[in-house]
Design a protein around this motif. Structure first.
Motif, mmCIF file in Angstrom:
data_model
loop_
_atom_site.group_PDB
_atom_site.id
_atom_site.type_symbol
_atom_site.label_atom_id
_atom_site.label_comp_id
_atom_site.label_asym_id
_atom_site.label_seq_id
_atom_site.Cartn_x
_atom_site.Cartn_y
_atom_site.Cartn_z
ATOM 1 N N ALA A 211 0.842 -1.195 0.000
ATOM 2 C CA ALA A 211 0.000 0.000 0.000
ATOM 3 C C ALA A 211 0.880 1.249 0.000
ATOM 4 C CB ALA A 211 -0.930 -0.005 1.214
ATOM 5 N N GLY A 212 1.931 1.234 0.814
ATOM 6 C CA GLY A 212 2.867 2.354 0.823
ATOM 7 C C GLY A 212 3.585 2.506 -0.495
ATOM 8 N N PHE A 213 3.934 1.377 -1.111
ATOM 9 C CA PHE A 213 4.619 1.409 -2.404
ATOM 10 C C PHE A 213 3.717 2.023 -3.476
ATOM 11 C CE2 PHE A 213 5.853 -0.539 -6.456
ATOM 12 C CZ PHE A 213 7.217 -0.302 -6.478
ATOM 13 N N ALA A 214 2.441 1.652 -3.482
ATOM 14 C CA ALA A 214 1.501 2.229 -4.451
ATOM 15 C C ALA A 214 1.397 3.732 -4.265
ATOM 16 C CB ALA A 214 0.130 1.567 -4.318
ATOM 17 N N LEU A 215 1.432 4.172 -3.007
ATOM 18 C CA LEU A 215 1.339 5.602 -2.730
ATOM 19 C C LEU A 215 2.621 6.333 -3.108
ATOM 20 C CD1 LEU A 215 -0.218 7.982 -1.535
ATOM 21 C CD2 LEU A 215 0.584 7.278 0.745
ATOM 22 N N LEU A 216 3.772 5.802 -2.747
ATOM 23 C CA LEU A 216 5.024 6.521 -2.998
ATOM 24 C C LEU A 216 5.392 6.549 -4.483
ATOM 25 C CD1 LEU A 216 7.889 4.647 -3.489
ATOM 26 C CD2 LEU A 216 7.242 3.869 -1.219
ATOM 27 N N THR A 217 4.923 5.558 -5.244
ATOM 28 C CA THR A 217 5.148 5.579 -6.695
ATOM 29 C C THR A 217 4.024 6.290 -7.429
ATOM 30 O OG1 THR A 217 4.064 3.427 -7.002
ATOM 31 C CG2 THR A 217 6.449 3.423 -6.643
ATOM 32 N N TRP A 218 2.853 6.384 -6.792
ATOM 33 C CA TRP A 218 1.666 7.018 -7.375
ATOM 34 C C TRP A 218 1.405 6.473 -8.789
ATOM 35 C CZ3 TRP A 218 -1.745 9.122 -4.423
ATOM 36 C CH2 TRP A 218 -2.774 9.897 -4.961
ATOM 37 N N SER A 219 1.347 5.144 -8.857
ATOM 38 C CA SER A 219 1.202 4.489 -10.157
ATOM 39 C C SER A 219 0.210 3.345 -10.071
ATOM 40 C CB SER A 219 2.551 3.939 -10.634
ATOM 41 O OG SER A 219 2.960 2.839 -9.830
ATOM 42 N N LEU A 220 -0.413 3.032 -11.202
ATOM 43 C CA LEU A 220 -1.326 1.902 -11.257
ATOM 44 C C LEU A 220 -0.589 0.579 -11.170
ATOM 45 C CD1 LEU A 220 -4.014 2.994 -13.890
ATOM 46 C CD2 LEU A 220 -4.116 3.073 -11.387
ATOM 47 N N ALA A 221 0.694 0.562 -11.523
ATOM 48 C CA ALA A 221 1.494 -0.656 -11.351
ATOM 49 C C ALA A 221 1.537 -1.043 -9.876
ATOM 50 C CB ALA A 221 2.905 -0.445 -11.891
ATOM 51 N N GLY A 222 1.639 -0.055 -9.000
ATOM 52 C CA GLY A 222 1.618 -0.321 -7.570
ATOM 53 C C GLY A 222 0.269 -0.827 -7.101
ATOM 54 N N VAL A 223 -0.798 -0.307 -7.703
ATOM 55 C CA VAL A 223 -2.142 -0.755 -7.346
ATOM 56 C C VAL A 223 -2.342 -2.213 -7.753
ATOM 57 C CG1 VAL A 223 -4.608 -0.404 -7.754
ATOM 58 C CG2 VAL A 223 -3.093 1.573 -7.505
ATOM 59 N N VAL A 224 -1.819 -2.591 -8.923
ATOM 60 C CA VAL A 224 -1.959 -3.971 -9.402
ATOM 61 C C VAL A 224 -1.364 -4.956 -8.405
ATOM 62 C CG1 VAL A 224 -1.116 -5.630 -11.121
ATOM 63 C CG2 VAL A 224 -2.132 -3.494 -11.866
ATOM 64 N N ILE A 225 -0.130 -4.708 -7.969
ATOM 65 C CA ILE A 225 0.504 -5.670 -7.058
ATOM 66 C C ILE A 225 -0.167 -5.664 -5.693
ATOM 67 C CG2 ILE A 225 2.314 -4.137 -6.166
ATOM 68 C CD1 ILE A 225 2.546 -7.935 -6.973
ATOM 69 N N LEU A 226 -0.699 -4.528 -5.268
ATOM 70 C CA LEU A 226 -1.438 -4.479 -4.004
ATOM 71 C C LEU A 226 -2.694 -5.339 -4.089
ATOM 72 C CD1 LEU A 226 -1.998 -3.415 -1.171
ATOM 73 C CD2 LEU A 226 -3.014 -1.364 -2.227
ATOM 74 N N LEU A 227 -3.423 -5.253 -5.206
ATOM 75 C CA LEU A 227 -4.640 -6.050 -5.380
ATOM 76 C C LEU A 227 -4.330 -7.545 -5.459
ATOM 77 C CD1 LEU A 227 -6.630 -3.860 -7.941
ATOM 78 C CD2 LEU A 227 -7.022 -4.083 -5.474
ATOM 79 N N ILE A 228 -3.272 -7.896 -6.200
ATOM 80 C CA ILE A 228 -2.900 -9.307 -6.302
ATOM 81 C C ILE A 228 -2.481 -9.846 -4.936
ATOM 82 C CG2 ILE A 228 -1.189 -10.914 -7.260
ATOM 83 C CD1 ILE A 228 -1.194 -9.225 -9.809
ATOM 84 N N THR A 229 -1.700 -9.062 -4.210
ATOM 85 C CA THR A 229 -1.260 -9.476 -2.877
ATOM 86 C C THR A 229 -2.444 -9.649 -1.938
ATOM 87 O OG1 THR A 229 0.839 -8.303 -3.186
ATOM 88 C CG2 THR A 229 0.231 -8.867 -0.939
ATOM 89 N N ALA A 230 -3.375 -8.687 -1.958
ATOM 90 C CA ALA A 230 -4.548 -8.783 -1.095
ATOM 91 C C ALA A 230 -5.415 -9.980 -1.470
ATOM 92 C CB ALA A 230 -5.366 -7.487 -1.184
ATOM 93 N N GLY A 231 -5.578 -10.213 -2.774
ATOM 94 C CA GLY A 231 -6.383 -11.341 -3.221
ATOM 95 C C GLY A 231 -5.829 -12.671 -2.760
ATOM 96 N N ASN A 232 -4.517 -12.754 -2.621
ATOM 97 C CA ASN A 232 -3.878 -13.985 -2.166
ATOM 98 C C ASN A 232 -3.806 -14.057 -0.639
ATOM 99 O OD1 ASN A 232 -2.323 -16.406 -2.174
ATOM 100 N ND2 ASN A 232 -0.439 -15.208 -2.066
ATOM 101 N N LEU A 233 -3.365 -12.979 0.008
ATOM 102 C CA LEU A 233 -3.038 -13.051 1.422
ATOM 103 C C LEU A 233 -4.215 -12.866 2.367
ATOM 104 C CD1 LEU A 233 0.429 -11.262 1.669
ATOM 105 C CD2 LEU A 233 -0.105 -13.670 1.262
ATOM 106 N N VAL A 234 -5.214 -12.087 1.998
ATOM 107 C CA VAL A 234 -6.338 -11.882 2.923
ATOM 108 C C VAL A 234 -7.087 -13.190 3.184
ATOM 109 C CG1 VAL A 234 -8.541 -10.710 3.275
ATOM 110 C CG2 VAL A 234 -6.572 -9.420 2.435
ATOM 111 N N PRO A 235 -7.526 -13.927 2.135
ATOM 112 C CA PRO A 235 -8.167 -15.217 2.422
ATOM 113 C C PRO A 235 -7.220 -16.193 3.110
ATOM 114 C CG PRO A 235 -8.588 -14.538 0.156
ATOM 115 C CD PRO A 235 -7.527 -13.641 0.688
#
Length: 263
Positions: A211-235
């Motif tokens: 989440a911090g990486f997505a913010l500090l890069t201010w890019s959709l590439a950061g959002v993609v990896i955050l979503l993939i990570t959440a989709g895997n790790l939250v469940p």
């Protein structure tokens, strides 16, 4: 597809990344990735965990380096700082973590090949999207002034807090196994640090870091990896919490699965 950077190749790969993130988030509701305690010997080939983790994370280093260094602007101050943050993360995730795993002697099949294949796809995708974005600066946002932008500064603080939580939590888990006798007990209840509050603080740290990486890069590439990570790790965090409670009768009842005091 020129909807983000104007570069057809980049925007197409970014679209694929978002589509895969949706797939992971939906799939995570029904099954856990077969590695670690959720490994299934019924599904295809399983690998040594050290080898599996290393192979899975390797493209993040190699692909990032190729597209970053062959871009037009790899040695400007801001891209260099962003690349340094990337190197920090994957020096730990791609190299130190796999080599530091303390595996049970004789146990050679706890990392399913399907996980490696999916992981290689994700880390290669991730490496390309960020390496190319940093070095090409498609949106002309990475001047030196970006290093004092509130989004970068806040994102960096969030990232470093998440990274510290991740590394510390993984250290606690790693030290549950005696370096000289890793087979003495395959699984124990982790204690101390953020384990006082949640069952999966390393997962929480990883989510905070990205989440911090997505913010500090201010890019959709950061959002993609955050979503993939959440989709895997939250469940997986909820499944891990249930696993601990079922396996250990004395498991602390006040621990939450992922977020302290909430869930």
């Amino acid at each position: 597809m020129q909807w983000y950077t104007g570069n057809t190749t980049y925007d197409t790969v970014l679209t694929i990344g978002f589509a895969f993130a949706a797939f992971v988030m939906i799939g995570g509701m029904f099954a856990q990735s077969p590695y670690g305690r959720f490994t299934s010997t019924k599904i295809g080939l399983n690998l040594n965990p050290k080898l599996g983790w290393w192979l899975m994370e390797l493209p993040a280093t190699v692909v990032f380096a190729v597209f970053y260094l062959t871009g037009p602007d790899p040695f400007s101050p801001t891209p260099l700082v962003l690349a340094a943050i990337w190197v920090l993360h994957y020096a730990n995730r791609g190299w130190f973590f796999p080599l530091s795993i303390r595996q049970v002697p004789g146990k050679t099949s706890s990392f399913n090949f399907s996980v490696v294949a999916a992981g290689v796809f994700v880390t290669a995708l991730h490496g390309y999207l960020n390496g190319a974005f940093f070095s090409h600066d498609y949106l002309n946002q990475y001047s030196t002034a970006w290093l004092t932008d509130p989004r970068f500064l806040l994102g960096l603080v969030v990232y470093l807090c998440g990274f510290a939580l991740l590394v510390h939590s993984e250290s606690i888990v790693r030290n549950l196994r005696d370096k000289n006798d890793p087979g003495a007990a395959e699984y124990r209840i982790p204690r101390g640090g953020a384990f006082r509050l949640v069952s999966s603080p390393a997962y929480l740290g990883e989510l905070i870091a990205w989440a911090g990486f997505a913010l500090l890069t201010w890019s959709l590439a950061g959002v993609v990896i955050l979503l993939i990570t959440a989709g895997n790790l939250v469940p997986r965090a909820f499944a891990t919490h249930r696993w601990y409670r079922e396996k250990f009768a004395d498991y602390p009842t006040d621990r939450k699965a992922l977020i302290p005091g909430l869930i």
